[in-house]
Design a protein around this motif. Structure first.
Motif, PDB file in Angstrom:
ATOM      1  N   MET A   1       0.845  -1.173   0.000  1.00  0.00           N
ATOM      2  CA  MET A   1       0.000   0.000   0.000  1.00  0.00           C
ATOM      3  C   MET A   1       0.894   1.241   0.000  1.00  0.00           C
ATOM      4  SD  MET A   1      -2.779   0.851   2.823  1.00  0.00           S
ATOM      5  CE  MET A   1      -3.180   2.484   3.186  1.00  0.00           C
ATOM      6  N   LYS A   2       0.544   2.174  -0.849  1.00  0.00           N
ATOM      7  CA  LYS A   2       1.325   3.384  -0.994  1.00  0.00           C
ATOM      8  C   LYS A   2       0.546   4.558  -0.401  1.00  0.00           C
ATOM      9  CE  LYS A   2       4.072   5.723  -4.353  1.00  0.00           C
ATOM     10  NZ  LYS A   2       4.487   5.850  -5.723  1.00  0.00           N
ATOM     11  N   ILE A   3       1.247   5.375   0.430  1.00  0.00           N
ATOM     12  CA  ILE A   3       0.611   6.531   1.064  1.00  0.00           C
ATOM     13  C   ILE A   3       1.095   7.783   0.331  1.00  0.00           C
ATOM     14  CG2 ILE A   3       0.392   7.839   3.198  1.00  0.00           C
ATOM     15  CD1 ILE A   3       0.933   5.286   4.736  1.00  0.00           C
ATOM     16  N   ASN A   4       0.139   8.629  -0.085  1.00  0.00           N
ATOM     17  CA  ASN A   4       0.543   9.859  -0.783  1.00  0.00           C
ATOM     18  C   ASN A   4       0.974  10.923   0.228  1.00  0.00           C
ATOM     19  OD1 ASN A   4      -1.773  10.992   0.234  1.00  0.00           O
ATOM     20  ND2 ASN A   4      -2.908  10.931  -1.691  1.00  0.00           N
ATOM     21  N   TRP A   5       1.520  12.029  -0.241  1.00  0.00           N
ATOM     22  CA  TRP A   5       2.077  13.046   0.641  1.00  0.00           C
ATOM     23  C   TRP A   5       1.014  13.762   1.464  1.00  0.00           C
ATOM     24  CZ3 TRP A   5       0.669  18.106   0.000  1.00  0.00           C
ATOM     25  CH2 TRP A   5       0.064  18.455  -1.212  1.00  0.00           C
ATOM     26  N   GLY A   6      -0.210  13.883   0.973  1.00  0.00           N
ATOM     27  CA  GLY A   6      -1.292  14.523   1.729  1.00  0.00           C
ATOM     28  C   GLY A   6      -1.651  13.720   2.964  1.00  0.00           C
ATOM     29  N   THR A   7      -1.736  12.416   2.818  1.00  0.00           N
ATOM     30  CA  THR A   7      -2.033  11.535   3.946  1.00  0.00           C
ATOM     31  C   THR A   7      -0.882  11.572   4.965  1.00  0.00           C
ATOM     32  OG1 THR A   7      -3.247  10.096   2.417  1.00  0.00           O
ATOM     33  CG2 THR A   7      -2.711   9.187   4.563  1.00  0.00           C
TER      34      THR A   7
ATOM     35  N   VAL B   1      -1.215  14.660   7.145  1.00  0.00           N
ATOM     36  CA  VAL B   1      -2.295  14.511   8.125  1.00  0.00           C
ATOM     37  C   VAL B   1      -1.846  13.592   9.259  1.00  0.00           C
ATOM     38  CG1 VAL B   1      -4.627  13.585   8.480  1.00  0.00           C
ATOM     39  CG2 VAL B   1      -4.157  15.017   6.495  1.00  0.00           C
ATOM     40  N   ILE B   2      -1.187  12.487   8.930  1.00  0.00           N
ATOM     41  CA  ILE B   2      -0.702  11.562   9.961  1.00  0.00           C
ATOM     42  C   ILE B   2       0.328  12.267  10.855  1.00  0.00           C
ATOM     43  CG2 ILE B   2       0.648   9.462  10.357  1.00  0.00           C
ATOM     44  CD1 ILE B   2      -0.753   8.281   7.874  1.00  0.00           C
ATOM     45  N   ALA B   3       1.256  13.024  10.256  1.00  0.00           N
ATOM     46  CA  ALA B   3       2.256  13.750  11.036  1.00  0.00           C
ATOM     47  C   ALA B   3       1.599  14.774  11.943  1.00  0.00           C
ATOM     48  CB  ALA B   3       3.258  14.426  10.097  1.00  0.00           C
TER      49      ALA B   3
ATOM     50  N   VAL C   1      -1.505  14.686  13.192  1.00  0.00           N
ATOM     51  CA  VAL C   1      -2.225  13.975  14.261  1.00  0.00           C
ATOM     52  C   VAL C   1      -1.235  13.471  15.311  1.00  0.00           C
ATOM     53  CG1 VAL C   1      -3.598  11.901  14.762  1.00  0.00           C
ATOM     54  CG2 VAL C   1      -4.226  13.380  12.854  1.00  0.00           C
ATOM     55  N   LEU C   2      -0.097  12.927  14.887  1.00  0.00           N
ATOM     56  CA  LEU C   2       0.903  12.454  15.843  1.00  0.00           C
ATOM     57  C   LEU C   2       1.465  13.610  16.673  1.00  0.00           C
ATOM     58  CD1 LEU C   2       2.827   9.797  13.734  1.00  0.00           C
ATOM     59  CD2 LEU C   2       1.284   9.397  15.663  1.00  0.00           C
ATOM     60  N   PHE C   3       1.743  14.740  16.031  1.00  0.00           N
ATOM     61  CA  PHE C   3       2.256  15.911  16.745  1.00  0.00           C
ATOM     62  C   PHE C   3       1.228  16.432  17.747  1.00  0.00           C
ATOM     63  CE2 PHE C   3       2.826  20.545  17.065  1.00  0.00           C
ATOM     64  CZ  PHE C   3       4.082  20.554  17.645  1.00  0.00           C
ATOM     65  N   ALA C   4      -0.032  16.530  17.332  1.00  0.00           N
ATOM     66  CA  ALA C   4      -1.092  17.003  18.228  1.00  0.00           C
ATOM     67  C   ALA C   4      -1.260  16.049  19.408  1.00  0.00           C
ATOM     68  CB  ALA C   4      -2.397  17.171  17.465  1.00  0.00           C
ATOM     69  N   SER C   5      -1.178  14.749  19.157  1.00  0.00           N
ATOM     70  CA  SER C   5      -1.290  13.762  20.240  1.00  0.00           C
ATOM     71  C   SER C   5      -0.145  13.926  21.231  1.00  0.00           C
ATOM     72  CB  SER C   5      -1.271  12.341  19.669  1.00  0.00           C
ATOM     73  OG  SER C   5      -2.330  12.156  18.785  1.00  0.00           O
ATOM     74  N   PHE C   6       1.044  14.168  20.727  1.00  0.00           N
ATOM     75  CA  PHE C   6       2.219  14.391  21.562  1.00  0.00           C
ATOM     76  C   PHE C   6       2.028  15.614  22.453  1.00  0.00           C
ATOM     77  CE2 PHE C   6       6.413  16.512  21.849  1.00  0.00           C
ATOM     78  CZ  PHE C   6       7.107  15.544  22.572  1.00  0.00           C
ATOM     79  N   ILE C   7       1.541  16.706  21.896  1.00  0.00           N
ATOM     80  CA  ILE C   7       1.305  17.934  22.659  1.00  0.00           C
ATOM     81  C   ILE C   7       0.221  17.715  23.713  1.00  0.00           C
ATOM     82  CG2 ILE C   7       0.485  20.325  22.511  1.00  0.00           C
ATOM     83  CD1 ILE C   7       3.329  19.912  21.460  1.00  0.00           C
TER      84      ILE C   7
END
Length: 149
Positions: free
Chosen positions: A1-7, A10-12, A14-20
């Motif tokens: 499965m290939k993830i495009n740059w937009g996804t 969004v993942i980055a 969400v991970l940053f917000a979860s960390f904060i």
């Protein structure tokens, strides 16, 4: 499965917000990160700032000033010999910036020109000392920071 740059963005995010959010929750719930004010009624204290500055200036203008000394016995406050000890009234407030539960006050009632605060009632570290006192109808305020070993 290939993830495009937009996804990936969004993942980055969400991970940053979860960390904060994790650190916000940790700081709010852990008692180690206590964020109480130094003064309980901050705004009432701030309104009396002008009066406090006058009392500090009165203490600065004294020819002979009280001295605060730390030694092996504790904290000793020496009043000049020019003062009559029984006419000195007021209080000494000791504030511990790291833990307000250790704060305490001692009334000034001296028969000789020294006041001793024993080391047994002081933990090691920084103490902020506010000495509010009156002598012959004039109010004074002396502030000092001391470190106890």
């Amino acid at each position: 499965m290939k993830i495009n740059w937009g996804t990936s963005i969004v993942i980055a995010f969400v991970l940053f917000a979860s960390f904060i959010f994790y650190f916000i929750i940790k700081v709010q719930t852990d008692s180690k990160y206590d964020n109480d004010l130094v003064v309980e009624e901050y705004y009432k204290h701030d309104a009396k700032f002008g009066d406090e500055m006058i009392r500090i200036q009165n203490a600065t203008d004294l020819k002979y000033k009280p001295t605060i000394v730390t030694d092996i016995q504790g904290i000793t406050i020496h009043f000049p010999n020019q003062f009559v000890p029984k006419n000195i009234k007021g209080k000494v407030s000791l504030y511990r910036p790291s833990n307000k539960k250790l704060d305490f006050e001692i009334p000034i009632s001296v028969t000789n020109p020294t006041l001793l605060i024993p080391k047994t009632s002081l933990l090691g570290g920084r103490w902020d000392i506010n000495m509010e006192w009156q002598y012959e109808g004039k109010s004074y305020l002396t502030k000092e920071i001391v470190y106890i070993n």
